[in-house]
Every structure is written in structure tokens, then in C-alpha cells.
Write a protein that holds these residues in place. Sequence first.
Motif, PDB file in Angstrom:
ATOM      1  N   TRP A  95       1.087  -1.305   0.040  1.00  0.00           N
ATOM      2  CA  TRP A  95      -0.134   0.162   0.048  1.00  0.00           C
ATOM      3  C   TRP A  95       0.990   1.032   0.305  1.00  0.00           C
ATOM      4  O   TRP A  95       0.342   2.714  -0.484  1.00  0.00           O
ATOM      5  CB  TRP A  95      -1.092  -0.046   1.517  1.00  0.00           C
ATOM      6  CG  TRP A  95      -1.559   1.017   1.271  1.00  0.00           C
ATOM      7  CD1 TRP A  95      -3.413   1.528   0.634  1.00  0.00           C
ATOM      8  CD2 TRP A  95      -1.446   2.654   2.457  1.00  0.00           C
ATOM      9  NE1 TRP A  95      -3.122   2.858   1.408  1.00  0.00           N
ATOM     10  CE2 TRP A  95      -2.713   3.238   1.676  1.00  0.00           C
ATOM     11  CE3 TRP A  95      -0.178   2.924   3.092  1.00  0.00           C
ATOM     12  CZ2 TRP A  95      -2.603   4.109   2.665  1.00  0.00           C
ATOM     13  CZ3 TRP A  95      -0.690   4.083   3.796  1.00  0.00           C
ATOM     14  CH2 TRP A  95      -1.583   4.893   3.342  1.00  0.00           C
ATOM     15  N   TYR A 100       2.730   1.479  -3.263  1.00  0.00           N
ATOM     16  CA  TYR A 100       1.134   2.485  -4.448  1.00  0.00           C
ATOM     17  C   TYR A 100       1.099   3.471  -4.004  1.00  0.00           C
ATOM     18  O   TYR A 100       0.742   4.702  -4.765  1.00  0.00           O
ATOM     19  CB  TYR A 100       0.198   1.557  -4.577  1.00  0.00           C
ATOM     20  CG  TYR A 100      -0.939   2.158  -4.311  1.00  0.00           C
ATOM     21  CD1 TYR A 100      -1.514   1.304  -6.253  1.00  0.00           C
ATOM     22  CD2 TYR A 100      -2.356   2.710  -4.440  1.00  0.00           C
ATOM     23  CE1 TYR A 100      -2.852   1.873  -6.857  1.00  0.00           C
ATOM     24  CE2 TYR A 100      -3.933   3.147  -4.930  1.00  0.00           C
ATOM     25  CZ  TYR A 100      -4.041   2.721  -6.665  1.00  0.00           C
ATOM     26  OH  TYR A 100      -4.792   2.969  -6.824  1.00  0.00           O
ATOM     27  N   ARG A 101       0.947   3.915  -2.866  1.00  0.00           N
ATOM     28  CA  ARG A 101       0.556   5.492  -2.732  1.00  0.00           C
ATOM     29  C   ARG A 101       1.151   6.381  -3.052  1.00  0.00           C
ATOM     30  O   ARG A 101       1.513   7.632  -3.421  1.00  0.00           O
ATOM     31  CB  ARG A 101       0.396   6.114  -0.794  1.00  0.00           C
ATOM     32  CG  ARG A 101      -1.091   4.920  -0.170  1.00  0.00           C
ATOM     33  CD  ARG A 101      -2.099   5.340  -1.202  1.00  0.00           C
ATOM     34  NE  ARG A 101      -2.294   7.221  -0.781  1.00  0.00           N
ATOM     35  CZ  ARG A 101      -3.343   8.057  -1.310  1.00  0.00           C
ATOM     36  NH1 ARG A 101      -4.077   7.436  -1.964  1.00  0.00           N
ATOM     37  NH2 ARG A 101      -3.486   9.605  -0.440  1.00  0.00           N
ATOM     38  N   GLU A 115       4.046   5.507  -5.331  1.00  0.00           N
ATOM     39  CA  GLU A 115       4.211   5.693  -7.209  1.00  0.00           C
ATOM     40  C   GLU A 115       5.710   5.115  -7.052  1.00  0.00           C
ATOM     41  O   GLU A 115       6.606   4.831  -7.798  1.00  0.00           O
ATOM     42  CB  GLU A 115       3.772   6.166  -7.252  1.00  0.00           C
ATOM     43  CG  GLU A 115       2.083   6.525  -7.872  1.00  0.00           C
ATOM     44  CD  GLU A 115       1.704   7.161  -9.417  1.00  0.00           C
ATOM     45  OE1 GLU A 115       2.969   6.615 -10.206  1.00  0.00           O
ATOM     46  OE2 GLU A 115       1.396   8.025  -8.586  1.00  0.00           O
TER      47      GLU A 115
END
Length: 327
Positions: free
Chosen positions: A104, A107-108, A110
Motif C-alpha cells: 500500500w 502504491y501511494r 508510486e
Amino acid sequence: MISPKIGMGLVVAVLFALLFVMLSYSSGYGQVIDGEVRFIRKPLVTHIVKDYRLDGGEWSFGYFVPVAVAGLFWLRRKELLNTAVEPALVGGGAFLVFGFLFYWAGYRGEQKYFGYAAGQILVLGTILWFLGWRWFGKLFWLWMLLGMMWPWRFLIERVSAPLQLIMIKLTSWFLNVVGAGAVASGSSLSTSALDPVTGDPIALDVHAACSGMRSLFALVMIGLVFSFLRVKEEWKRWVLMACVPLVAVAGNFVRILMLFGGSAVWGTDFAVGEGHEMSTFHLVAGLMVFVVALVLLSLMVAVMEGGWQKVFKRSKVVRREVSREVG
């Protein structure tokens, strides 16, 4: 009727496919579309394949890692399948939660490398959750080998720079010992030996690929395979893996000496290549890195496993039998 084990395996496979193949994860540095830079998230598998192609294909061996892991598991399947299954729900759950948090965070932010690391952590958590610590102990080196699938490209410069200096100093020292008169300057090596074609002093540039870096990561994968198949005790496996960087340096040392020798006999264009084109001789010299490395790794395994003692004892027995027949 699908058994519970097969069902759980399918669920895990689907989950990993969603996280790494289907879900768009990061956009990287963007891409130019219609003259504009656009940031479009792409799945991690897309980034992996792209990274395999960069830096001259430094990490292209990553394609073969899953195949190697599956093959090694199959070769040791009898031993592995006899291991007691004792699910470690607490330990496995902790690593799974940590892995999802890491995923996560990547993902946040990148950050694809966070996604790569999350994949490795999630595999660890899955093994512990379903199989337990005993299984992880048996699969530890396969898990380490699986880690070579992720293209850790940020390590390239960090590893290549010190190896370049080592190769330059080692080669310069050796050539001076044999009377070739070598002088090191940065990543270049100038010698007093003359090119037989041009008459100019022979000079070699030790790029990252010649410093041991290109072969190092591939040799780590080979060393992991050796340690899993050929070595029985854990401490011997750690010793073998610790020696892999030295083996890479030794192989590239032979490579540079071959390039120098070829330049001295047939000319630099023949031995190294013209412009940015690599010659056939240069390619063969590059393959010698792996030949030398495989020989050294095999010798190390033979020494640690007592192979030389067995050969020595066998030769003594043969000599005794021959002497008896002659007598």
C-alpha cells in the motif's frame, strides 16, 4: 470436488495475480503521449518486464528465476513433502499484514521497489501462514532465489563503482608484475604494450559490465542454485554465497586479461571491438566469466563437502591395486 489445499492454493494464486498483474500500481517517470508527459499507472508485472530490458538486459536472467525455483522444488519434492505442516498463524499473519502495508505504501508513493519488496514479504508470509516455520527453513534458499526475480536496478551503480576500482587496481598490479607497464586512471587502464595493428599503446576501459557487476547478480542466482543442490549444511551455504562476489571479480579478472592478451596479439579492434560494437572475441571473453565462476564454485563445493579427500583416497586405492598387480 476440489480439495481444501488446492482451493487455498488457487485463492492465493488469484490474489497474487490481482496485486501484481491486474492492479495498476505506479506510473514511474511518465510517458510522452501526443507531445505531453502523462502519468499512467501500470501493473507491477509491466514494470518488471520493462526493467528486464533496461541497462543492456542486466536483469534479463530474471525470466528464468521462477522456472529455476519450480525445477529445484520438483527435484527436492520428496524431501520437502515429508516436512511436517505446522501453520504459523501469528508469524505468518504478521508478515502478511506487513507485506500488504508495504504494498500500500508503494502504491501511494508510486514506488515500484516497494511493490517488489512487498511481493517477497507476502511470499514469506504465505509460506508461514499455510505451512509453518519448518517449511520455511526448507524453502529458505528457494525463497532467496525467488528474490532475484525482482529487478533491483537501484543496486547497479552502488555495486559497479567499487567493483570497477577493484578490477582496475587488481589488473594494473598484475600487468605491472608481468612487465606490461600499466597505469590506472579512473575506470581506464593504459599500458606500455603496443597495439600490433595501429602501433598505439593498448588502453582498456573497465566499464560497469567489465567490473564484475553484470555477472555478479547472475552469479548470485547460480550460487543460490549451487547452495540448494550441492551443499547440505547451512553454514557452508552461507560461506558459498559470501564468496560469490569474489568469484565474480576473479572471473572478470580473467576476462580483462584475455582482452589485453587479444589486443596485444591481434589488435584492439579484433579483441575489444570497433567503436561501440563488441567483437566476437570480446563476447567469448565475457562467457569465460561464467566458466571461471562455475569452476571456482564447483571447487569450493568439493572442498567443503570433502570431495578432494574422497578423490585423494580413491587415487591411493587405485595406486595400491596397480602396485599389487605389478608386484
